[in-house]
Design a protein around this motif. Structure first.
Motif: not given
Ligand SMILES: [Ca+2]
Ligand SMILES: [Ca+2]
Ligand SMILES: [Ca+2]
Ligand SMILES: [Ca+2]
Length: 545
Positions: A170-177, A205-206, A404-409
């Protein structure tokens, strides 16, 4: 298009973590297993290829039984309904192996004498290989080329391994929306912010990737064409990704249907997929069956589903799997609505709900989240490497933003650690064997003849179903592909039927159900009464007038 941005780090991490689920068979190994069975038990197994996929892979079918298999009622077992569900393939092949290994025992010998089994171990051989590829991700589509987003380009935007660890997370992007927040129960995973409680999201989250063709969508058209479990004809989800240009567009889908339609003796279809009507049965909803096109379970078939689900839950310890609503184009629905048979599916395994381990100071979760629950379950059971640490990367589509990239496999939520597979195969084999014990079985009882004078005899007889399952699904009565019970009086030349039908078709006989019939016959000598159907077997009786 798939790029490896940091390939050097990738090779290192890949070697360390990617095969935590070692043990699942790849396509070549499955093929060997299947053909070994045919060699070891030539009297009991026949193997054939029902289609070669766009990826050049044979789709196998095993016919298991004794003697003339088509004259006995049968059960079809289907795995690989979804390409990311390796467990289902193991369960289907494992069923065949376990049954045949036990074929010297009297109980299984008898079973193979009265029931035929048709095993289709893997309907997604192209997609499943992604599990074993240098870049691991959950793939459902076969090797047909499709333009998933209809932009005129093929496979122009697949996943990208941004942290180079050999798998797509996964990738998570800090965003006000952003609509996701860190899960307070486990900071390794994110959950949706609950706007109704005034919570605010912090992240988008994408799945891991780049918008390679800059059309505003991420990973919308990668390798992988048509999904088997979206390609079937009941409520085909036309124009959606993976559905195919039309229902049954794929050669492996057609191969399966062509074979099943010829098997009038199949009374139940058991498939392994994310759809579940075994640990939790479908229920009858009064309004559904009224329209001309049936879209809900008929009352009698819902009752049968409840009985089979009860058997499943007594045989099996899969708990906590949610009820599912099949999405259309799926195999579970097709086998009931279009094939007209009893159709059951289970994922085979689901992450059990955990309890906090207070000796390790774990606390009860504030909100239900399948990922946090999974991570705690994995820790409690000593399962390694199911998760990738979040790592900051530079992302071309989010310049200057914190990504950031990470999360459940991938795969871990639907395919358990391999050490659990043996037990899962065993309990599901037990279930299918017990289901065969519920098989509909026709008999004729209470045969009576009464002389009425003037050369006329009244015959009465009761046709009964000795099995717990009905002779057919109620829905099957409406289907050309289901043969109903045929009751026939075979008279001699000097005999005539004065009252009653010489040949008649009966509707579905419920489990342990019966139907009394009578005839008036003029004449003398012997005649034959026969009742039967491919799903129930048949019974013949000689009658003396
Ligand atoms: Ca495209
Ligand atoms: Ca990755
Ligand atoms: Ca595109
Ligand atoms: Ca794109």
């Amino acid at each position: 298009m798939i790029k490896k941005l940091t390939a050097v780090i990738g090779i290192f991490l890949f070697a360390a973590t990617a095969h935590a689920q070692n043990g699942y068979s790849n396509y070549a190994q499955q093929t060997t297993q299947i053909n070994t069975l045919a060699k070891t038990y030539p009297q009991l197994v026949k193997v054939k290829s029902i289609a070669k996929t766009a990826g050049g892979k044979d789709t196998w079918m095993l016919t298991i039984g004794n003697g003339n298999t088509e004259t006995k009622p049968g059960i079809a077992i289907v795995g690989g309904v979804e390409g990311n569900h390796l467990l289902g393939m193991e369960m289907a092949i494992g069923f065949a192996e376990k049954l045949l290994q036990a074929s010297h025992a009297d109980s299984i010998k008898n079973l193979l004498g009265k029931t035929s089994f048709y095993v289709f171990p893997n309907m997604s051989p192209d997609a499943m290989e992604q599990y074993f590829a240098p870049l691991q991700y959950e793939r459902q589509g076969n090797a047909s080329q499709t333009d998933d987003d209809r932009d005129g380009k093929l496979n122009e935007d697949g996943y990208d391994d941004l942290d180079g660890n050999g798998k797509i997370t996964w990738m998570r992007i800090e965003s006000p929306v952003g609509d996701y927040k860190i899960n307070p129960d486990d900071p390794r995973v994110l959950i949706k912010a609950d706007l109704t409680k005034g919570e605010k999201g912090k992240y988008l989250l994408l799945p891991e990737g780049i918008d390679n063709d800059k059309d505003g969508s991420f990973n919308e058209d990668g390798e992988g064409g048509v999904w088997f479990n979206k390609n079937l004809s009941f409520k085909h989800p036309s124009f959606t990704q993976g559905a195919g240009e039309f229902a049954v567009s794929e050669i492996e889908t057609k191969g399966l249907l062509d074979n099943l339609y010829q098997l009038f003796n199949v009374y139940a279809v058991v498939s392994f997929s994310s759809n579940n009507n075994l640990s939790s049965p479908f229920t009858y909803v009064a309004v559904n069956p009224v329209p001309r096109v049936v879209a809900g379970y008929l009352e009698q078939d819902a009752k049968t589903n409840a009985m089979v689900a009860d058997l499943y839950n007594k045989t099996n310890s899969m708990k906590d799997a949610p009820k599912t609503n099949p999405a259309g184009g799926d195999f579970l629905s097709w086998a009931y609505y279009h094939y007209g048979r009893f159709s059951y599916s289970t994922p085979g395994w689901f992450v059990p709900k955990t309890k906090p381990d207070t000796t390790k100071k774990e606390k009860a979760f504030a909100s239900e989240d399948i990922q946090a629950n999974y991570l705690r379950w994995a820790t409690q059971h000593g399962i390694p490497a199911v998760y990738t640490e979040w790592k900051k990367i530079t992302h071309p589509d989010f310049p200057g933003q914190n990504v950031e990239v990470g999360g459940l496999d991938p795969f871990v939520l639907i395919n358990p650690p391999y050490k659990l597979v043996t037990e899962i195969v065993k309990t599901h084999t037990d279930f299918i064997v017990k289901l065969a014990g519920y098989q509909p079985e026709l008999d004729i009882i209470n045969l009576k003849t009464e002389k009425l004078g003037a050369g006329i005899t009244r015959i009465t007889a009761t046709v009964i179903n000795r099995g717990a399952l009905p002779s057919h699904a109620k829905l099957g009565e409406r289907s050309y592909w289901v043969k109903r019970i045929n009751v026939k009086l075979d008279t001699e030349k000097n005999q005539s039927v004065i009252s009653g039908k010489k040949i008649q078709l009966l509707n579905a006989l419920e489990g342990y159900g019966s139907r009394e019939l009578s005839w008036l016959i003029k004449g003398s000598g012997k005649l034959i009464l026969e009742a039967g159907s491919p799903t129930t077997g048949s019974k013949k009786m000689e009658i003396s007038l």
